[in-house]
Design a protein around this motif. Structure first.
Motif, PDB file in Angstrom:
ATOM      1  N   GLY A  55       6.269  25.918  88.403  1.00 49.07           N
ATOM      2  CA  GLY A  55       6.103  24.470  88.408  1.00 49.07           C
ATOM      3  C   GLY A  55       7.007  23.905  87.407  1.00 49.07           C
TER       4      GLY A  55
ATOM      5  N   ARG B 291       9.970  21.457  87.536  1.00 47.15           N
ATOM      6  CA  ARG B 291      10.066  19.954  86.798  1.00 47.15           C
ATOM      7  C   ARG B 291      11.554  19.799  86.189  1.00 47.15           C
ATOM      8  NH1 ARG B 291       6.262  16.031  86.110  1.00 47.15           N
ATOM      9  NH2 ARG B 291       7.346  14.354  85.028  1.00 47.15           N
TER      10      ARG B 291
ATOM     11  N   LEU C  42       7.181  20.179  96.003  1.00 48.48           N
ATOM     12  CA  LEU C  42       5.967  20.892  95.593  1.00 48.48           C
ATOM     13  C   LEU C  42       5.093  21.235  96.771  1.00 48.48           C
ATOM     14  CD1 LEU C  42       5.039  18.164  92.782  1.00 48.48           C
ATOM     15  CD2 LEU C  42       6.105  20.308  92.421  1.00 48.48           C
TER      16      LEU C  42
ATOM     17  N   THR D 141       4.021  25.135  98.183  1.00 48.60           N
ATOM     18  CA  THR D 141       2.662  25.581  98.090  1.00 48.60           C
ATOM     19  C   THR D 141       2.425  25.431  99.591  1.00 48.60           C
ATOM     20  OG1 THR D 141       2.242  23.173  97.746  1.00 48.60           O
ATOM     21  CG2 THR D 141       2.034  24.816  96.000  1.00 48.60           C
TER      22      THR D 141
ATOM     23  N   LEU E 285       0.333  25.665  89.910  1.00 46.64           N
ATOM     24  CA  LEU E 285       1.736  25.116  89.986  1.00 46.64           C
ATOM     25  C   LEU E 285       1.965  23.877  89.239  1.00 46.64           C
ATOM     26  CD1 LEU E 285       4.601  25.650  91.599  1.00 46.64           C
ATOM     27  CD2 LEU E 285       3.887  23.493  92.819  1.00 46.64           C
ATOM     28  N   LEU E 286       0.866  23.084  88.970  1.00 43.94           N
ATOM     29  CA  LEU E 286       0.888  21.706  88.576  1.00 43.94           C
ATOM     30  C   LEU E 286       0.710  21.913  87.101  1.00 43.94           C
ATOM     31  CD1 LEU E 286      -0.730  19.295  91.028  1.00 43.94           C
ATOM     32  CD2 LEU E 286       1.663  19.806  90.600  1.00 43.94           C
TER      33      LEU E 286
ATOM     34  N   TYR F  72       4.270  22.065  86.227  1.00 46.05           N
ATOM     35  CA  TYR F  72       5.046  20.916  86.329  1.00 46.05           C
ATOM     36  C   TYR F  72       4.626  19.808  85.779  1.00 46.05           C
ATOM     37  CZ  TYR F  72       7.321  17.647  89.713  1.00 46.05           C
ATOM     38  OH  TYR F  72       8.309  16.576  89.867  1.00 46.05           O
TER      39      TYR F  72
ATOM     40  N   ILE G  36       1.680  15.134  98.814  1.00 44.72           N
ATOM     41  CA  ILE G  36       1.686  16.296  98.798  1.00 44.72           C
ATOM     42  C   ILE G  36       1.178  16.991 100.071  1.00 44.72           C
ATOM     43  CG2 ILE G  36       1.604  18.805  97.922  1.00 44.72           C
ATOM     44  CD1 ILE G  36       1.641  17.612  95.180  1.00 44.72           C
TER      45      ILE G  36
END
Length: 248
Positions: A85, A89, A182, A186, A196-197, A200, A209
């Motif tokens: 992530g 970013r 994103l 996923t 992930l976030l 990110y 998403i």
């Protein structure tokens, strides 16, 4: 002498592995041109380019292993997902590449065309297609363009432990919607979105998403079928589409 391994092959392109070298053969030289330019600009680890003689691009293997496989649980740690992530970013915060991305109208037209094909060929129940087309509509809104990978499948992100060692296959890189990248990484691994976030950042629109999960699965299915892949394999695109029917 190293054996030649066919990594992927279809009518548009083929990728071969010989030892630690990958040979990408593409009928459209523009794909390799974008890949070479994008890797030079991307602020994340990418494979080393060994040589480029159209239609062949030779790149070095990256260390580590893929973040996971579509259709199988990811064995990567939450920290590895967070590192992915953070890398995404950095890419999204980088200056835009100097070539155009896809227009919103083109995305919408492709979605409608692919849904029509899926309905006409009855490859899925009509209610699954209609429900996912409804969900996908949330992605069809103006977005602020960022530098996206454009095909950020889970198999295109390599990690070693909790460190990202390389991101491969950049031929679709362009200005585009951050939520798309994103969603693609996923896809089929929705349960890892929070991991992930964590790397990110949480300034994302989860509904968009989710919309891209549906949209991508709808538009990719015909191509997969026509090129010898199975979107109905466990955990793959058809399962993603069916799973949306269980949501309120």
């Amino acid at each position: 002498m190293d054996e030649v391994e066919v990594v992927v092959a279809h009518r548009q392109r083929a990728t071969l592995r010989v030892g630690d070298v990958f040979l990408k053969v593409d009928g459209d030289p523009a794909h390799a041109d974008v890949e070479v330019r994008a890797m030079a600009l991307a602020p994340v680890p990418t494979p080393a380019i060994l040589w480029h003689e159209p239609p062949v691009l030779a790149i070095a293997a990256v260390p580590g292993r893929a973040l996971g496989l579509l259709g199988e649980p990811s064995a990567a740690s939450p920290e590895a997902w967070a590192a992915a992530g953070a890398a995404i970013r950095r890419l999204h915060d980088a200056p835009l590449p100097p070539w155009p991305g896809r227009r919103l109208d083109d995305v919408a037209a492709e979605l409608d065309g692919e849904c029509a094909w899926l309905l006409a060929n009855a490859v899925l129940p009509a209610e699954v297609i209609h429900r996912n087309r409804e969900i996908a509509g949330a992605a069809l809104r103006p977005w602020k363009p960022v530098f996206i990978h454009g095909d950020l499948q889970i198999t295109h992100v390599f990690v070693d432990g909790d460190r990202v060692t390389g991101v491969i296959d950049w031929s679709e890189a362009a200005p585009g919607d951050a939520m798309f990248d994103l969603a693609i990484v996923t896809l089929g691994h929705e349960e890892r979105l929070d991991d992930l976030l964590a790397g990110y950042g949480t300034d994302v629109d989860r509904d968009v998403i989710r919309a891209w999960w549906s949209l991508r699965s709808l538009v990719a299915s015909r191509w997969l079928i026509e090129h010898g892949f199975d979107p109905d394999a466990p955990g793959c695109e058809f399962d993603v589409l069916r799973s949306r029917m269980r949501e309120p």
